[in-house]
Design a protein around this motif. Structure first.
Motif, PDB file in Angstrom:
ATOM      1  N   LEU A  18       0.792  -1.114   0.129  1.00  0.00           N
ATOM      2  CA  LEU A  18       0.018  -0.058  -0.005  1.00  0.00           C
ATOM      3  C   LEU A  18       0.981   1.125   0.024  1.00  0.00           C
ATOM      4  CD1 LEU A  18      -2.855  -0.996   2.576  1.00  0.00           C
ATOM      5  CD2 LEU A  18      -3.079  -0.872   0.120  1.00  0.00           C
ATOM      6  N   GLY A  19       1.996   1.022   0.146  1.00  0.00           N
ATOM      7  CA  GLY A  19       3.003   2.356   0.224  1.00  0.00           C
ATOM      8  C   GLY A  19       3.189   3.078   1.511  1.00  0.00           C
ATOM      9  N   LEU A  74      -5.486   6.302   9.516  1.00  0.00           N
ATOM     10  CA  LEU A  74      -5.972   7.284   8.532  1.00  0.00           C
ATOM     11  C   LEU A  74      -4.419   8.434   8.746  1.00  0.00           C
ATOM     12  CD1 LEU A  74      -9.792   7.893   8.867  1.00  0.00           C
ATOM     13  CD2 LEU A  74      -8.393   6.520   6.999  1.00  0.00           C
ATOM     14  N   ASP A  75      -4.355   8.941   9.791  1.00  0.00           N
ATOM     15  CA  ASP A  75      -3.238   9.867   9.900  1.00  0.00           C
ATOM     16  C   ASP A  75      -1.972   9.187   9.236  1.00  0.00           C
ATOM     17  OD1 ASP A  75      -2.177  12.341  11.200  1.00  0.00           O
ATOM     18  OD2 ASP A  75      -0.798  11.011  11.961  1.00  0.00           O
ATOM     19  N   ASP A  76      -1.557   7.997   9.507  1.00  0.00           N
ATOM     20  CA  ASP A  76      -0.498   7.410   9.027  1.00  0.00           C
ATOM     21  C   ASP A  76      -0.196   7.561   7.304  1.00  0.00           C
ATOM     22  OD1 ASP A  76       0.710   6.626  11.418  1.00  0.00           O
ATOM     23  OD2 ASP A  76      -0.185   4.948  11.411  1.00  0.00           O
ATOM     24  N   GLY A  77      -1.515   7.342   6.808  1.00  0.00           N
ATOM     25  CA  GLY A  77      -1.820   7.528   5.427  1.00  0.00           C
ATOM     26  C   GLY A  77      -1.891   8.835   4.986  1.00  0.00           C
ATOM     27  N   PRO A 123      13.249   3.058   4.499  1.00  0.00           N
ATOM     28  CA  PRO A 123      11.985   3.280   4.705  1.00  0.00           C
ATOM     29  C   PRO A 123      11.335   1.977   5.580  1.00  0.00           C
ATOM     30  CG  PRO A 123      12.154   3.675   2.292  1.00  0.00           C
ATOM     31  CD  PRO A 123      13.747   3.416   2.809  1.00  0.00           C
ATOM     32  N   ILE A 124      10.465   2.291   6.492  1.00  0.00           N
ATOM     33  CA  ILE A 124      10.123   1.160   7.405  1.00  0.00           C
ATOM     34  C   ILE A 124       8.583   1.174   7.262  1.00  0.00           C
ATOM     35  CG2 ILE A 124       9.939   0.421   9.605  1.00  0.00           C
ATOM     36  CD1 ILE A 124      12.852   0.602   8.706  1.00  0.00           C
ATOM     37  N   PRO A 125       8.017  -0.216   7.103  1.00  0.00           N
ATOM     38  CA  PRO A 125       6.545  -0.149   7.010  1.00  0.00           C
ATOM     39  C   PRO A 125       5.845   0.150   8.293  1.00  0.00           C
ATOM     40  CG  PRO A 125       7.505  -2.230   6.131  1.00  0.00           C
ATOM     41  CD  PRO A 125       8.808  -1.217   6.570  1.00  0.00           C
ATOM     42  N   LEU A 126       4.638   0.845   8.160  1.00  0.00           N
ATOM     43  CA  LEU A 126       3.741   1.240   9.127  1.00  0.00           C
ATOM     44  C   LEU A 126       2.699   0.172   9.430  1.00  0.00           C
ATOM     45  CD1 LEU A 126       3.537   4.997   8.553  1.00  0.00           C
ATOM     46  CD2 LEU A 126       4.814   3.907  10.056  1.00  0.00           C
TER      47      LEU A 126
END
Length: 361
Positions: free
Chosen positions: A38-39, A98-101, A53-56
């Motif tokens: 999902l990026g 939602l904020d992370d995205g 980059p580290i996945p959330l």
């Protein structure tokens, strides 16, 4: 003479811990892949410790672990309060994701999401019992309602900004959950100790993949979720043996690490003319410990040890008189102020004033 069937029953907290641990541990890897697809990744930057980059979305694994553990173990007369805790926690998990995205303004979390979750607790009868001890009328009830909202927002925000170093937020939450479980066990609070065991298992399962070097971050969805659970546990904890006028100190001690870190960055940033929760930077306790010479792991483990020390103080309070409990709290507050004074003089990276897209960190 007929044989009597014997069916061994495992303690609910052991079941909750095991289910949450297994679910969180097993779900983290597929959720990591989902975040990459999902990026949803945390990219390196001047305020970041990581270089790639580290996945959330790691908080989703913690959420699934706690949710499954509660579904399996908790039933009975506390059903309505369990539902309210899950509802508030789910609200914050969704808002955080939602904020992370990048789909929400950070102010929605602080001024709508967190107070909204607190009101859900109030509606189910979960609230602070501090002022009502001294004012057994509507004034005490009103003040305790305000304190409940302040407590939930403050602790949730504290865990949100604590998630700034590999393994820090999850480990501190695990230590706190462990002491909540012990304290609740000492007082026969089945719901509290079971919920704490679920939080402990979920945090430890996630920590397997989040400890330095982290392969995934929990993101704001996870940090706000676990912070809300800690706030709810603090409100539900009712130590029977502790003096009623001092029992409110126990959650403060158990959550001493996030409270201390928030106090440090708030005082430091306000002193420099910055808005504490909207001026992210590498000026937290763990950052300063690293700048004093500790490794990243050393700083994080030191925070775990501080959490254990605070938790030990919490377990002492029920065995003290009111005067003894307040003396212990006074000594802890004095030590905290001295530590803030010392750490304020430790080297740290100074940030500029408010940027365009700040976030809680």
């Amino acid at each position: 003479m007929s044989a009597i069937a014997w069916e061994p029953r495992l303690p609910s907290e052991l079941i909750a811990f095991s289910v949450a641990l297994a679910a969180s541990l097993g779900m983290t890897v597929p959720i990591r892949r989902l975040a990459l697809n999902l990026g949803l990744v945390d990219r390196p930057g001047p305020r970041k410790v990581h270089l790639t980059p580290i996945p959330l979305l790691g908080g989703l694994a913690i959420y699934v672990g706690v949710f499954l553990a509660i579904i399996v173990t908790l039933r009975g007369p506390t059903h309505a309060q369990i539902v309210s805790i899950l509802a508030g926690a789910t609200l914050l998990a969704v808002v955080g994701i939602l904020d992370d995205g990048g789909l929400l303004n950070h102010q929605v979390k602080l001024f709508i999401g967190m107070p909204g979750a607190a009101l859900i607790l109030l509606a189910s009868g979960i609230h602070a019992q501090v002022f009502s001890t001294f004012l057994p009328d509507s004034r005490g009830t009103l003040l305790d309602g305000g304190l409940t909202v302040f407590w939930v927002v403050g602790i949730t925000a504290a865990f949100s900004i604590l998630d700034h170093m590999d393994g820090l937020c999850a480990g501190v939450a695990a230590v706190a959950a462990g002491f909540f479980m012990i304290s609740a066990s000492m007082n026969g609070q089945v719901m509290v100790r079971t919920l704490a065991a679920a939080a402990l298992g979920a945090a430890l399962g996630f920590l397997r993949w989040n400890f330095n070097p982290a392969k995934i971050f929990m993101g704001d969805g996870g940090a706000m979720f676990i912070g809300f659970l800690m706030a709810a546990l603090g409100l539900k904890l009712r130590p029977e043996e502790a003096p009623s006028a001092a029992s409110w100190l126990i959650p403060l001690f158990i959550l001493g690490v996030p409270i201390f870190d928030t106090a440090l960055v708030s005082i430091s940033r306000a002193r420099r003319g910055l808005v504490p929760f909207t001026s992210p930077g590498k000026d937290h306790t763990a950052h300063r410990l690293v700048n004093l010479g500790l490794s990243t792991r050393g700083a994080v483990v030191s925070m775990y040890a501080l959490g254990a020390l605070c938790g030990g103080g919490a377990l002492l309070i029920p065995h003290l008189s009111i005067a003894g409990a307040y003396s212990l709290a006074g000594a802890a507050a004095l030590l905290a102020l001295c530590a803030i004074f010392f750490l304020e003089r430790a080297p740290y990276e100074r940030q500029k004033k408010l940027e365009k897209s700040p976030s809680l960190t």
